[in-house]
Scaffold this motif. Structure first.
Motif, PDB file in Angstrom:
ATOM      1  N   GLU A 673       0.806  -1.211   0.000  1.00 19.77           N
ATOM      2  CA  GLU A 673       0.000   0.000   0.000  1.00 19.77           C
ATOM      3  C   GLU A 673       0.847   1.273   0.000  1.00 19.77           C
ATOM      4  O   GLU A 673       0.311   2.364  -0.114  1.00 19.77           O
ATOM      5  N   GLU A 694     -10.900   2.738   0.062  1.00 22.50           N
ATOM      6  CA  GLU A 694     -10.752   1.489   0.796  1.00 22.50           C
ATOM      7  C   GLU A 694      -9.337   0.959   0.619  1.00 22.50           C
ATOM      8  O   GLU A 694      -8.765   1.027  -0.482  1.00 22.50           O
ATOM      9  N   ALA A 695      -8.783   0.435   1.735  1.00 22.42           N
ATOM     10  CA  ALA A 695      -7.405  -0.069   1.690  1.00 22.42           C
ATOM     11  C   ALA A 695      -7.208  -1.053   2.826  1.00 22.42           C
ATOM     12  O   ALA A 695      -8.088  -1.260   3.670  1.00 22.42           O
ATOM     13  N   LYS A 696      -6.028  -1.663   2.838  1.00 21.58           N
ATOM     14  CA  LYS A 696      -5.617  -2.571   3.901  1.00 21.58           C
ATOM     15  C   LYS A 696      -4.636  -1.841   4.805  1.00 21.58           C
ATOM     16  O   LYS A 696      -3.795  -1.072   4.339  1.00 21.58           O
ATOM     17  N   ARG A 697      -4.741  -2.085   6.129  1.00 17.19           N
ATOM     18  CA  ARG A 697      -3.801  -1.504   7.069  1.00 17.19           C
ATOM     19  C   ARG A 697      -3.340  -2.582   8.046  1.00 17.19           C
ATOM     20  O   ARG A 697      -4.054  -3.554   8.343  1.00 17.19           O
ATOM     21  N   SER A 703      -1.729  -8.597  11.941  1.00 18.85           N
ATOM     22  CA  SER A 703      -2.905  -8.863  11.102  1.00 18.85           C
ATOM     23  C   SER A 703      -3.228  -7.634  10.258  1.00 18.85           C
ATOM     24  O   SER A 703      -2.817  -6.513  10.556  1.00 18.85           O
ATOM     25  N   LEU A 704      -3.984  -7.884   9.187  1.00 20.08           N
ATOM     26  CA  LEU A 704      -4.438  -6.820   8.300  1.00 20.08           C
ATOM     27  C   LEU A 704      -5.931  -6.620   8.476  1.00 20.08           C
ATOM     28  O   LEU A 704      -6.683  -7.591   8.650  1.00 20.08           O
ATOM     29  N   ILE A 705      -6.338  -5.372   8.463  1.00 18.68           N
ATOM     30  CA  ILE A 705      -7.769  -5.057   8.543  1.00 18.68           C
ATOM     31  C   ILE A 705      -8.138  -4.183   7.368  1.00 18.68           C
ATOM     32  O   ILE A 705      -7.299  -3.464   6.801  1.00 18.68           O
ATOM     33  N   ASP A 706      -9.403  -4.285   6.984  1.00 19.24           N
ATOM     34  CA  ASP A 706      -9.919  -3.444   5.910  1.00 19.24           C
ATOM     35  C   ASP A 706     -10.375  -2.114   6.503  1.00 19.24           C
ATOM     36  O   ASP A 706     -11.110  -2.085   7.504  1.00 19.24           O
ATOM     37  N   ASP A 730     -12.955   1.195  10.392  1.00 20.77           N
ATOM     38  CA  ASP A 730     -12.763  -0.249  10.253  1.00 20.77           C
ATOM     39  C   ASP A 730     -13.979  -0.839   9.546  1.00 20.77           C
ATOM     40  O   ASP A 730     -15.096  -0.806  10.052  1.00 20.77           O
ATOM     41  N   THR A 732     -13.941  -4.059   8.365  1.00 18.69           N
ATOM     42  CA  THR A 732     -13.749  -5.521   8.309  1.00 18.69           C
ATOM     43  C   THR A 732     -15.080  -6.232   8.470  1.00 18.69           C
ATOM     44  O   THR A 732     -15.406  -7.147   7.692  1.00 18.69           O
ATOM     45  N   LYS A 735     -17.151  -5.863   5.432  1.00 23.43           N
ATOM     46  CA  LYS A 735     -16.679  -6.748   4.363  1.00 23.43           C
ATOM     47  C   LYS A 735     -17.165  -8.174   4.589  1.00 23.43           C
ATOM     48  O   LYS A 735     -17.619  -8.860   3.659  1.00 23.43           O
TER      49      LYS A 735
END
Length: 965
Positions: A673, A694-697, A703-706, A730, A732, A735
């Motif tokens: 990212e 929207e992205a991943k962090r 862990s990765l969260i949306d 968040d 997640t 999703k």
């Protein structure tokens, strides 16, 4: 009172009397109208005339108002003679208040004011008693007036002799007690009075006591004979009319007593001592006479001792002559009701006291004046009517430069003491004004020694016995030095005033009592606070302050007077229009031009600054609270990609604390990212704003969260971007819900397809084949019906049996799609039909209400599928089905005592149920511990989304609306 007001009071009273007279004349239930009317009018008019005269003679005494009030209420009592029931009822109520007003008048005489709480409670009790008594009589007796059978009470609730007797008895007892109490007070008050007060109270209190005594006798007699009490009423009228007559007698007595003041001077001329003559004229044996000594500035008794003041039981009346105090009379308080008499006696005493005082003063005045003239620093001289100098004092010698008055005697005043350019004006004034009225002026001249002097002159004529000007007294004051100082002070004052007025600061000067002195506020103060200099003069400086800040005003002024270093204070000041200004001020000690200690208060209006600071602080607090309470992560990143803000939501979302993140680089960015992030940050630094990215962090645990990101630049005062603010939500769960929704929809579509294929196969392999065979049988029967009827009948019988079998298969197939009993008879009947086909017992509890069709269908299939699972897997001995409802939802519960261990995610049956319930916005939970049985609970809203309900109905095979059987 004004004559117009008195005329109006009298006119209203006469109008009420006329109305009452008309009502009496029109009355049909009075035996002797003439006698009653004569006495009643005498009473009312006596009180009215006495009240008006009392208000005219004693406008400040309330006795007149009480007399007029008794007259008004007495006239209004004639309403009881009206033939109208409502007016009669009102008249009974109003008439009773006459006694209350009379008791009020009696206890308040002679001042018109009640003396204490005892009198106040007696008056209030009388008003309450007469009102309650009249009201009680009107409530329990429909015909309260025995002389008027047609007069009825409009508020009567019953007409009971017993109730009337009880009410009358109770009221009579209380009335007797009140009358006795008032009589006791009146008698006690008269016995305790002495001298003039007893003579003033005697007539009125005597007649008043007589009226109360007759009332007392009438109350007692009324309990035995109403006829005798009625005869006493006329006696009461006669005595009641004597009360205002007694008051008028007291007023006329004071008028006649004032005529006797002329005899006072005759008695004084005969040698009677002044104090005795005054006591006789005032009819006050307790009178004391004190004298005023101007030299000692005090009052003394006749023996020369100082008068220490009155004893609190008597009043002091100053004796003045030509506006000057010459003595005082210490007299009885009752004489306060006769101020004209006291004034007349005091005026006569003033003449005698003035003569005695003048004789003593004249003897000492000559010596006194001679000493003053010789020692006075002022210039004093005597001039003849033509303006020539007759004599002058030593101060004139010093000012003129002449050593002896003989050098200038007979010289014109203006030739010696007036400058040449002003001599003509002074000479003309003397020649054109032979009466030489008093005059004042200033002039500048040069004396014999060449010194310039400024003299303030005053002249006044000295007249002989014929009123002609005998001499002119001329006085002068050397104001040369003062004039010079005044000029200098005026210049300095003008300069300072201009400086003070143009300064933007608020300036106020206060004295040692914290009061604003004269001419002590500047223009800025007037503009900001609205108070002019004249309005502020003499006011307390603390009055400028808000109530909560006045303490600081007093502390600031006191500290300045005590020499404490001035401190900067912030307080709220109140403007003239009631507004508030925030002033930052200091208090500094100063000394004015007369050497008096003062405090200069210098303030600056910082209201707008404080408001902006307060708004800024409030905005910052609101922003901080918003960021702290925000459910989304809020980050501020500077231009060096370092974190400046990390709120609690960011800590919860990513796992790093604020201490770990603030001041450091961005750690929560996955490698994949970073390139995209760099492009977004470039856009933000150029001033753009983006939302909904929207992205991943990355979280602290790896862990990765949306997340959904929104960012905007932060600018400074010059509009330059200094950092940017980013918000992370968040998503997640969202999703996962979206994935679950997509999977659920796919399962629904798949289940629908499978159901349609199964339906098509069942129709093709079953009912369709039988219907084809039926068609062939019918053709065969048709072919044989003519040639071989028995064979045709046999074929038709076989076709009939085939048709029956086809119908049974279609009915069974339709029951699998949607049971007909559910449509025809409802959910309870459908569940009973379903339970009868099962090999184990089923206990069913259903609500006695009709549910929506979609909810009934969903509940039926949930129960059917759950029971099918119980038969297949549970090995249960009993199943309980329970359906309950509340205002918002339906609860479906299926419980068995089987082996348990059911998994909602393991098979398609329970998952299909979950999808079916979810289609109606409901939830399905499965509780199935091993060896503990299974509990399936479905919560279905009673008012699901219409579109979802329609889809659910279509998916379930549809269902027509149930018709009433």
């Amino acid at each position: 009172m004004r004559t117009r007001s008195l005329v109006l009071l009298a006119a209203v009273g006469l109008a009420l009397g006329g109305i009452g007279t008309g009502l009496v004349l029109a009355s049909e239930h009075l035996d002797n109208k003439a006698a009653f009317l004569a006495l009643a009018l005498t009473v009312g008019l006596s009180f009215l005339a006495s009240g008006v005269i009392a208000l005219w003679r004693r406008p400040r005494n309330r006795t007149g108002f009480l007399l007029v009030l008794v007259a008004y209420l007495w006239f209004l009592g004639a309403l009881t003679e009206s033939e109208n029931d409502w007016i009669f009822t009102l008249g009974v109520l109003v008439n009773s208040f006459t006694i209350g007003a009379f008791v009020h008048l009696l206890l308040a005489y002679p001042t018109g004011r009640l003396r204490g709480r005892r009198d106040l409670w007696l008056v209030i009790s009388t008003y309450v008693l007469v009102f309650v008594g009249s009201t009680a009589q009107l409530l329990v007796d429909e015909q309260p007036d025995s002389n008027c059978p047609s007069c009825e009470s409009t508020i009567a609730v019953t007409s009971s002799d017993t109730a009337h007797s009880i009410a009358s008895g109770v009221v009579s007892v209380f009335a007797l007690a009140l009358v006795v109490a008032v009589l006791a007070i009146v008698v006690t008050r008269f016995l305790r009075a002495k001298g003039a007060l007893r003579r003033a109270l005697g007539p009125v209190l005597g007649t008043g006591a007589l009226v109360l005594g007759i009332l007392l006798v009438q109350l007692v007699v009324d309990t035995f004979s109403e006829d005798a009490a009625e005869q006493l009423f006329y006696v009461f009228l006669v005595t009641f009319a004597l009360v205002p007559v007694a008051f008028l007698a007291g007023v006329l007595r004071s008028r006649l007593a004032r005529v006797g003041v002329a005899d006072l001077l005759v008695e004084l001329g005969r040698g009677i001592p002044l104090r005795d003559a005054l006591a006789h004229a005032l009819r006050d044996p307790s009178l004391d006479l004190v004298y005023w000594l101007p030299g000692r500035e005090q009052l003394v008794l006749p023996d020369g001792t100082e008068f220490q003041g009155d004893d609190g039981l008597r009043l002091r009346h100053d004796v003045k002559r030509n506006g000057q105090l010459v003595g005082a009379l210490i007299h009885d308080p009752s004489l306060a009701d006769e101020p004209e008499l006291v004034d007349a006696v005091a005026a006569a005493a003033a003449l005698w006291l003035e003569n005695e005082r003048l004789q003593a003063e004249v003897r000492a005045q000559f010596v006194f004046l001679e000493t003053i003239v010789n020692t006075a620093p002022s210039l004093l001289m005597s001039l003849d009517p033509d303006g020539r100098i007759a004599n002058f004092n030593t101060a004139c010698e010093r000012a003129s430069g002449f050593e002896n008055v003989e050098e200038v005697r007979r010289e014109y005043f203006w030739d010696v003491f007036i400058s040449p350019e002003e001599r003509d004006d002074v000479r003309e004034r003397f020649r054109t004004n032979p009466a030489h009225p008093a005059a004042t002026w200033e002039n500048t001249f040069v004396n014999r020694r060449g010194e310039e002097m400024v003299i303030a002159w005053s002249t006044a004529p000295l007249l002989d016995e014929s009123g002609n000007v005998r001499n002119i007294i001329c006085g002068g004051l050397d104001v040369t030095e003062r004039k010079r100082h005044e000029i200098e002070l005026d210049r300095e004052r003008d300069f300072l005033r201009k400086v003070a007025d143009i300064t933007p600061s608020l300036l106020v000067v206060v004295d040692d009592a914290a009061n604003v002195v004269e001419d002590a506020v500047n223009d800025s103060f007037v503009q900001v606070m609205g108070w002019s200099d004249a309005e502020m003069q003499g006011r307390s400086f603390a009055d400028l302050f808000h109530d909560e800040d006045r303490y600081f005003a007093k502390i600031g002024v006191a500290s300045a007077f005590n020499g404490v270093d001035p401190q900067l204070r912030l307080s709220r000041w109140v403007t003239r229009d009631g507004g508030e200004r925030v002033i930052e001020w200091t208090a500094t000690p100063i000394v004015d031009i007369l050497g008096r200690e003062r405090v200069l208060v210098c303030g600056v209006d910082v209201t707008e600054r404080e408001r902006r600071e307060h708004d800024l602080r409030s905005s910052e607090e609101r922003l901080r609270a918003t960021i702290e309470a925000s459910p989304v992560a809020v980050l501020e990143v500077d231009l060096d990609d370092r974190i400046a803000l990390w709120n609690p939501a960011a800590e919860r979302m990513f796992g790093w604390s604020a201490e770990e993140m603030i001041g450091g680089p961005l750690r929560h960015i996955p490698d994949e990212e970073r390139e995209r992030l760099a492009e977004l940050m470039t856009r933000v630094r150029s001033g753009e704003v983006y939302t909904g990215v929207e992205a991943k962090r990355l979280c602290k645990d790896g862990s990765l969260i949306d997340v959904e990101i929104s960012a905007a630049p932060i600018r400074d005062a010059s509009d330059a971007v200094i950092s940017h603010l980013a918000l992370f939500a968040d998503i997640t769960d969202r999703k996962l819900q979206e994935e679950e929704l997509r999977a659920s929809r796919a399962r629904i579509v798949k289940a629908g397809d499978e159901a349609r294929r199964r339906l098509e196969r069942n129709l093709h392999d079953g009912a369709q084949q039988r219907l084809v065979a039926l068609s062939l049988s019918l053709r065969l029967a048709q072919a044989k019906v003519g040639s071989d009827p028995p064979a045709a009948n046999a074929v038709l019988e076989s076709a009939r049996e085939e048709l029956t079998a086809a119908l049974d298969e279609l009915r069974e197939l339709a029951r699998g799609i949607h049971p007909a009993v559910l449509t025809d008879r409802g959910l309870a009947a459908a569940l009973e039909a379903l339970a009868t086909r099962l090999p184990i017992p089923v206990e069913i509890e259903t609500p006695d209400v009709e549910l929506p069709q979609a909810v009934e269908a969903a509940a039926y299939y949930v129960i059917a599928e759950a029971l099918a699972n119980v038969i297949k897997y549970a090995r249960a001995s009993v199943v309980t089905v329970r359906i309950t409802c509340d205002e918002s939802s339906t609860r479906v519960e299926v419980v068995d005592d089987g082996v348990g261990g059911a998994d909602a995610a393991g098979g398609s049956g329970l998952r299909g149920l979950s999808d079916r319930v979810a289609a109606l916005e409901g939830t399905l939970t499965v509780d199935s511990p091993p060896a503990g049985g299974t509990r399936i609970v479905a919560e279905i809203p009673l008012d699901p989304d219409p579109d979802l309900a329609a889809q659910a109905g279509h998916w379930q095979g549809g269902r027509p609306a149930r018709e009433d059987p």
